[in-house]
Motif scaffolding. Structure first.
Motif, PDB file in Angstrom:
ATOM      1  N   GLY A  66       0.815  -1.211   0.000  1.00  0.00           N
ATOM      2  CA  GLY A  66       0.000   0.000   0.000  1.00  0.00           C
ATOM      3  C   GLY A  66       0.843   1.253   0.000  1.00  0.00           C
ATOM      4  O   GLY A  66       0.535   2.225  -0.698  1.00  0.00           O
ATOM      5  N   PHE A  67       1.928   1.237   0.777  1.00  0.00           N
ATOM      6  CA  PHE A  67       2.827   2.393   0.806  1.00  0.00           C
ATOM      7  C   PHE A  67       3.441   2.639  -0.564  1.00  0.00           C
ATOM      8  O   PHE A  67       3.494   3.786  -1.032  1.00  0.00           O
ATOM      9  CB  PHE A  67       3.916   2.189   1.857  1.00  0.00           C
ATOM     10  CG  PHE A  67       4.898   3.315   1.911  1.00  0.00           C
ATOM     11  CD1 PHE A  67       4.554   4.517   2.504  1.00  0.00           C
ATOM     12  CD2 PHE A  67       6.161   3.182   1.350  1.00  0.00           C
ATOM     13  CE1 PHE A  67       5.456   5.574   2.542  1.00  0.00           C
ATOM     14  CE2 PHE A  67       7.066   4.221   1.382  1.00  0.00           C
ATOM     15  CZ  PHE A  67       6.717   5.426   1.981  1.00  0.00           C
ATOM     16  N   VAL A  68       3.882   1.573  -1.219  1.00  0.00           N
ATOM     17  CA  VAL A  68       4.480   1.724  -2.554  1.00  0.00           C
ATOM     18  C   VAL A  68       3.421   2.206  -3.544  1.00  0.00           C
ATOM     19  O   VAL A  68       3.680   3.083  -4.370  1.00  0.00           O
ATOM     20  CB  VAL A  68       5.123   0.397  -3.024  1.00  0.00           C
ATOM     21  CG1 VAL A  68       5.582   0.499  -4.475  1.00  0.00           C
ATOM     22  CG2 VAL A  68       6.293   0.024  -2.128  1.00  0.00           C
ATOM     23  N   ALA A  69       2.200   1.661  -3.444  1.00  0.00           N
ATOM     24  CA  ALA A  69       1.134   2.070  -4.366  1.00  0.00           C
ATOM     25  C   ALA A  69       0.769   3.536  -4.172  1.00  0.00           C
ATOM     26  O   ALA A  69       0.437   4.234  -5.132  1.00  0.00           O
ATOM     27  CB  ALA A  69      -0.095   1.181  -4.169  1.00  0.00           C
ATOM     28  N   LEU A  70       0.820   4.022  -2.927  1.00  0.00           N
ATOM     29  CA  LEU A  70       0.482   5.425  -2.671  1.00  0.00           C
ATOM     30  C   LEU A  70       1.540   6.386  -3.225  1.00  0.00           C
ATOM     31  O   LEU A  70       1.286   7.589  -3.312  1.00  0.00           O
ATOM     32  CB  LEU A  70       0.293   5.665  -1.173  1.00  0.00           C
ATOM     33  CG  LEU A  70      -1.018   5.141  -0.595  1.00  0.00           C
ATOM     34  CD1 LEU A  70      -1.037   5.335   0.907  1.00  0.00           C
ATOM     35  CD2 LEU A  70      -2.210   5.807  -1.234  1.00  0.00           C
ATOM     36  N   GLN A  71       2.699   5.884  -3.601  1.00  0.00           N
ATOM     37  CA  GLN A  71       3.745   6.735  -4.164  1.00  0.00           C
ATOM     38  C   GLN A  71       3.533   6.987  -5.649  1.00  0.00           C
ATOM     39  O   GLN A  71       4.210   7.822  -6.239  1.00  0.00           O
ATOM     40  CB  GLN A  71       5.130   6.108  -3.935  1.00  0.00           C
ATOM     41  CG  GLN A  71       5.445   5.821  -2.486  1.00  0.00           C
ATOM     42  CD  GLN A  71       5.255   7.027  -1.591  1.00  0.00           C
ATOM     43  OE1 GLN A  71       5.749   8.099  -1.873  1.00  0.00           O
ATOM     44  NE2 GLN A  71       4.532   6.837  -0.501  1.00  0.00           N
TER      45      GLN A  71
END
Length: 122
Positions: free
Chosen positions: A54-59
């Protein structure tokens, strides 16, 4: 933002989405591979992998747009005027009464039509 910088961001977005897909794949494969391990450990690992994905996708640009949508939705929810307990109770009672009246009307029509049909058949 310049067109060149936007193009680089889009290129990196594809890489980021591939990383997200790989993290999710590792989670799915790891959950089945370590099926003999306790469920608690597997669940913790899946939650951690989900948070990282999720953190990577939010970038990504789509992820940033999604986060912005969530923040705007929260602001709109705060603007809603929620009904009081009394209003909710009164509205619920009206709905129950209308449903009961309609049920009686439909039961009466069904009985009448059933009686009419039985007169023609019998």
């Amino acid at each position: 933002m310049s067109a060149k910088a936007e193009l680089n961001d889009n290129r990196f977005d594809v890489i980021k989405w591939v990383v997200v897909a790989l993290i999710v794949s590792v989670g799915v494969f790891g959950d089945s591979y370590f099926s003999a391990e306790p469920v608690l450990y597997r669940a913790i690992a899946l939650v951690v992998l989900g948070l990282v994905a999720g953190f990577v996708a939010l970038q990504t640009s789509k992820g940033k747009a999604f986060w912005s949508l969530l923040k705007e939705a929260r602001i709109e929810i705060r603007k809603v005027v929620w009904p009081t307990r009394q209003e909710t109770t009164q509205t619920t009672m009206i709905v129950v009464a209308v449903v009961l009246v309609m049920a009686l009307i439909l039961w009466g029509l069904d009985s009448l039509l059933g009686w009419i049909v039985s007169q023609f058949i019998g």
